[in-house]
Write a protein that holds these residues in place. Structure first.
Motif, PDB file in Angstrom:
ATOM      1  N   ILE A 103     -41.937  27.348 -11.671  1.00  7.33           N
ATOM      2  CA  ILE A 103     -40.764  26.585 -12.126  1.00  7.33           C
ATOM      3  C   ILE A 103     -40.089  27.442 -13.197  1.00  7.33           C
ATOM      4  N   LYS A 104     -38.999  28.086 -12.809  1.00 13.41           N
ATOM      5  CA  LYS A 104     -38.400  29.062 -13.724  1.00 13.41           C
ATOM      6  C   LYS A 104     -37.040  28.581 -14.233  1.00 13.41           C
ATOM      7  N   ARG A 105     -36.701  29.007 -15.442  1.00 15.33           N
ATOM      8  CA  ARG A 105     -35.341  28.755 -15.927  1.00 15.33           C
ATOM      9  C   ARG A 105     -34.418  29.749 -15.232  1.00 15.33           C
ATOM     10  N   LYS A 106     -33.169  29.286 -15.001  1.00 12.78           N
ATOM     11  CA  LYS A 106     -32.247  30.177 -14.272  1.00 12.78           C
ATOM     12  C   LYS A 106     -32.028  31.475 -15.033  1.00 12.78           C
ATOM     13  N   LYS A 107     -31.962  31.382 -16.360  1.00 15.73           N
ATOM     14  CA  LYS A 107     -31.699  32.631 -17.095  1.00 15.73           C
ATOM     15  C   LYS A 107     -32.890  33.583 -16.994  1.00 15.73           C
ATOM     16  N   GLY A 108     -34.083  33.044 -16.797  1.00 12.19           N
ATOM     17  CA  GLY A 108     -35.265  33.904 -16.589  1.00 12.19           C
ATOM     18  C   GLY A 108     -35.180  34.618 -15.249  1.00 12.19           C
ATOM     19  N   PHE A 125     -39.176  23.234  -2.856  1.00 17.61           N
ATOM     20  CA  PHE A 125     -37.879  23.479  -2.208  1.00 17.61           C
ATOM     21  C   PHE A 125     -36.762  23.742  -3.217  1.00 17.61           C
ATOM     22  N   ASP A 126     -36.743  23.004  -4.321  1.00 22.70           N
ATOM     23  CA  ASP A 126     -35.680  23.210  -5.308  1.00 22.70           C
ATOM     24  C   ASP A 126     -35.685  24.632  -5.850  1.00 22.70           C
ATOM     25  N   GLU A 127     -36.892  25.161  -6.048  1.00 25.07           N
ATOM     26  CA  GLU A 127     -36.993  26.515  -6.601  1.00 25.07           C
ATOM     27  C   GLU A 127     -36.402  27.543  -5.628  1.00 25.07           C
ATOM     28  N   ILE A 128     -36.545  27.254  -4.340  1.00 27.77           N
ATOM     29  CA  ILE A 128     -35.966  28.169  -3.333  1.00 27.77           C
ATOM     30  C   ILE A 128     -34.454  28.236  -3.534  1.00 27.77           C
ATOM     31  N   GLY A 129     -33.838  27.050  -3.678  1.00 26.37           N
ATOM     32  CA  GLY A 129     -32.383  27.002  -3.860  1.00 26.37           C
ATOM     33  C   GLY A 129     -31.974  27.748  -5.121  1.00 26.37           C
ATOM     34  N   LYS A 130     -32.720  27.514  -6.190  1.00 24.26           N
ATOM     35  CA  LYS A 130     -32.408  28.139  -7.474  1.00 24.26           C
ATOM     36  C   LYS A 130     -32.498  29.666  -7.350  1.00 24.26           C
ATOM     37  N   MET A 131     -33.602  30.139  -6.774  1.00 24.72           N
ATOM     38  CA  MET A 131     -33.798  31.598  -6.664  1.00 24.72           C
ATOM     39  C   MET A 131     -32.742  32.203  -5.744  1.00 24.72           C
ATOM     40  N   ALA A 132     -32.437  31.495  -4.635  1.00 25.40           N
ATOM     41  CA  ALA A 132     -31.487  32.050  -3.659  1.00 25.40           C
ATOM     42  C   ALA A 132     -30.103  32.213  -4.284  1.00 25.40           C
ATOM     43  N   ARG A 133     -29.758  31.282  -5.174  1.00 27.35           N
ATOM     44  CA  ARG A 133     -28.437  31.377  -5.820  1.00 27.35           C
ATOM     45  C   ARG A 133     -28.402  32.506  -6.855  1.00 27.35           C
ATOM     46  N   PHE A 135     -30.885  35.007  -7.442  1.00 27.67           N
ATOM     47  CA  PHE A 135     -31.525  36.292  -7.103  1.00 27.67           C
ATOM     48  C   PHE A 135     -31.710  36.313  -5.584  1.00 27.67           C
ATOM     49  N   PRO A 136     -30.591  36.500  -4.838  1.00 27.44           N
ATOM     50  CA  PRO A 136     -30.577  36.228  -3.398  1.00 27.44           C
ATOM     51  C   PRO A 136     -31.613  36.973  -2.554  1.00 27.44           C
ATOM     52  N   ASP A 137     -31.917  38.228  -2.879  1.00 26.78           N
ATOM     53  CA  ASP A 137     -32.865  38.915  -1.997  1.00 26.78           C
ATOM     54  C   ASP A 137     -34.221  39.139  -2.670  1.00 26.78           C
ATOM     55  N   ALA A 138     -34.606  38.238  -3.565  1.00 22.60           N
ATOM     56  CA  ALA A 138     -35.892  38.383  -4.269  1.00 22.60           C
ATOM     57  C   ALA A 138     -37.061  38.355  -3.282  1.00 22.60           C
ATOM     58  N   GLN A 139     -38.114  39.068  -3.636  1.00 22.36           N
ATOM     59  CA  GLN A 139     -39.360  38.954  -2.866  1.00 22.36           C
ATOM     60  C   GLN A 139     -40.124  37.756  -3.431  1.00 22.36           C
ATOM     61  N   ARG A 174     -36.939  31.917   3.832  1.00 21.68           N
ATOM     62  CA  ARG A 174     -36.345  32.971   4.680  1.00 21.68           C
ATOM     63  C   ARG A 174     -34.909  32.610   5.068  1.00 21.68           C
ATOM     64  N   GLU A 175     -34.723  31.328   5.448  1.00 19.63           N
ATOM     65  CA  GLU A 175     -33.365  30.877   5.802  1.00 19.63           C
ATOM     66  C   GLU A 175     -32.391  31.075   4.640  1.00 19.63           C
ATOM     67  N   ALA A 176     -32.930  30.895   3.424  1.00 24.26           N
ATOM     68  CA  ALA A 176     -32.062  30.998   2.234  1.00 24.26           C
ATOM     69  C   ALA A 176     -31.779  32.449   1.866  1.00 24.26           C
ATOM     70  N   GLY A 177     -32.353  33.383   2.595  1.00 25.80           N
ATOM     71  CA  GLY A 177     -32.083  34.800   2.331  1.00 25.80           C
ATOM     72  C   GLY A 177     -33.136  35.487   1.479  1.00 25.80           C
ATOM     73  N   LEU A 178     -34.111  34.702   1.019  1.00 31.48           N
ATOM     74  CA  LEU A 178     -35.180  35.302   0.206  1.00 31.48           C
ATOM     75  C   LEU A 178     -36.156  36.042   1.119  1.00 31.48           C
ATOM     76  N   ARG A 179     -37.016  36.856   0.511  1.00 34.00           N
ATOM     77  CA  ARG A 179     -37.946  37.637   1.333  1.00 34.00           C
ATOM     78  C   ARG A 179     -39.388  37.251   1.025  1.00 34.00           C
TER      79      ARG A 179
END
Ligand SMILES: Cc1ncc(COP(=O)(O)O)c(C=O)c1O
Length: 382
Positions: A103-108, A125-133, A135-139, A174-179
């Protein structure tokens, strides 16, 4: 008097050495024992061949510890923007970090992207959305809920996806573009039941198989932390990290092959036994027939490990007597909850007597506060 030779070796100092340190630095004094930390790190690597060590910074983020482990070749499990900054300050490359907070802060997340910390854990699931917005290609590494039987702190209470949601989460990421690159878990801390790791790896293996059927090529298994200290304790010896390594490492290779990256995030087993606290009796009172000793460190200081980590410590004195009486040890603040131990057996103590507390490196200095104005103990390296 130190009770016996075993205790003496556990303290790693003679009474004379401790006296001269106190004379020079005063108390409370938190001592990091450099060689013990290095020994613990080297031993861990030996017991877990093929597993990369990512020291869990939260356990004790003292800059000396980070610097020493960094030089020795450790990588780092970080949980926040500030922990990333701390590691970068030591000129340690971002590739040697994993942002292992689900559970990360967006600025982190944004900061991780900016500086190149590319691997992040998630479990919802929420974290996926947050990360995708942000840091779109994060591993991304899926943290799952695993058994914590017998562990003092259950780290699958607040964290970890249910096994049945795992595939769904990987697909959504994966659908959200993350890796998605792998799976992580934490069996609780400290874990004295190696079966927790074995069962967790069985769960991870199933998830890898299900994911492979959907075209994922997962290549990272993060077995987390939880490894105990291997020290003499008055109530007995915990299972060794060595015996855990002997059980766990063959399973890693059998289940995931040699093409997979294995990561561990040990915290307490590296730093726990590498620190000693010296504190002093600053006050005494008899209350309702009980002997109270007030120390210059307490629950709001280094002993935060007691409420937060549920740590149990042993206390040693240098009194030259075999007599032992139950007493209460309390900290220096005005708060009545500032009681370190009730019923501990110690010789009768005088003002200015020293109490030595070994194995106090983990989740202690890290979370100590300055409540009531009392400073955190001075830290020295020995
Ligand atoms: C994600 C994560 N990794 C590693 C650790 C370190 O655990 P331990 O000190 O039991 O090795 C923790 C502890 O809270 C954690 O939350």
């Amino acid at each position: 008097m130190l009770e016996n030779e075993k205790s003496q070796s556990r303290l790693m100092f003679t009474p004379e050495q401790l006296d001269s340190l106190v004379e020079k630095y005063d108390t409370p004094l938190f001592i990091i024992i450099r060689n013990k930390l290095l020994d613990n790190f080297t031993a861990f690597r030996r017991f877990f061949p093929g597993v990369e060590v990512y020291y869990a910074v939260k356990t004790n983020p003292h800059p000396f510890i980070i610097g020493l482990l960094g030089e020795a070749g450790s990588s780092f499990d970080v949980a926040s923007l500030q922990e990333i900054q701390l590691i970068l300050c030591h000129h340690i490359a971002p590739e040697r970090m994993i942002l292992a907070n689900t559970i990360k802060r967006k600025k982190g997340i944004r900061f991780a992207r900016e500086v190149g910390v590319n691997r992040l854990t998630f479990d919802n699931f929420d974290e996926i959305g947050k990360m995708a917005r942000v840091f779109p290609d994060a591993q991304v590494i899926l943290r799952i809920k695993t058994p914590s039987d017998g562990s003092r702190i259950n780290l699958s209470y607040k964290f970890g996806a249910e096994q049945e949601d795992a595939l769904h989460l990987l697909l959504r990421a994966r659908e959200a573009g993350l890796r998605p690159v792998g799976v992580s878990f934490h069996v609780g801390s400290p874990c004295t039941n190696v079966q927790n790791y074995v069962s967790s790896l069985q769960i991870v293996k199933k998830i890898f198989e299900q994911a492979a059927d959907k075209g994922f090529d997962l290549k990272l298994v993060d077995i987390g932390g939880g490894f105990p200290l291997h020290v003499f304790r008055s109530e007995g010896v915990e299972p060794s990290v060595e015996s855990m390594g002997e059980t766990i490492t063959p399973i890693l290779r059998e289940y995931f092959g040699t093409d997979c990256q294995f990561i561990a995030e040990p915290g307490r087993s590296l730093i726990g036994s590498a620190c000693v606290l010296i504190t002093k009796v600053i006050g005494r009172a008899m209350r309702s027939g009980k002997a109270w000793y007030y120390l210059d460190d307490g629950i709001y200081g280094t002993f935060t490990a007691i409420p937060f980590d549920k740590s149990v410590f042993d206390f040693y004195t240098f009194k030259k007597t075999d007599a032992r009486f139950p007493c209460i040890l309390a900290g220096p603040t005005c708060d009545s909850t500032d009681v370190i131990a009730d019923g501990v057996l110690l010789p009768p103590l005088d003002l200015d007597d020293l109490i030595v507390v070994p194995d106090i490196g983990a989740y202690s200095w890290a979370s100590a506060t300055t409540f009531n104005g009392f400073e955190k103990p001075q830290v020295i390296v020995y």
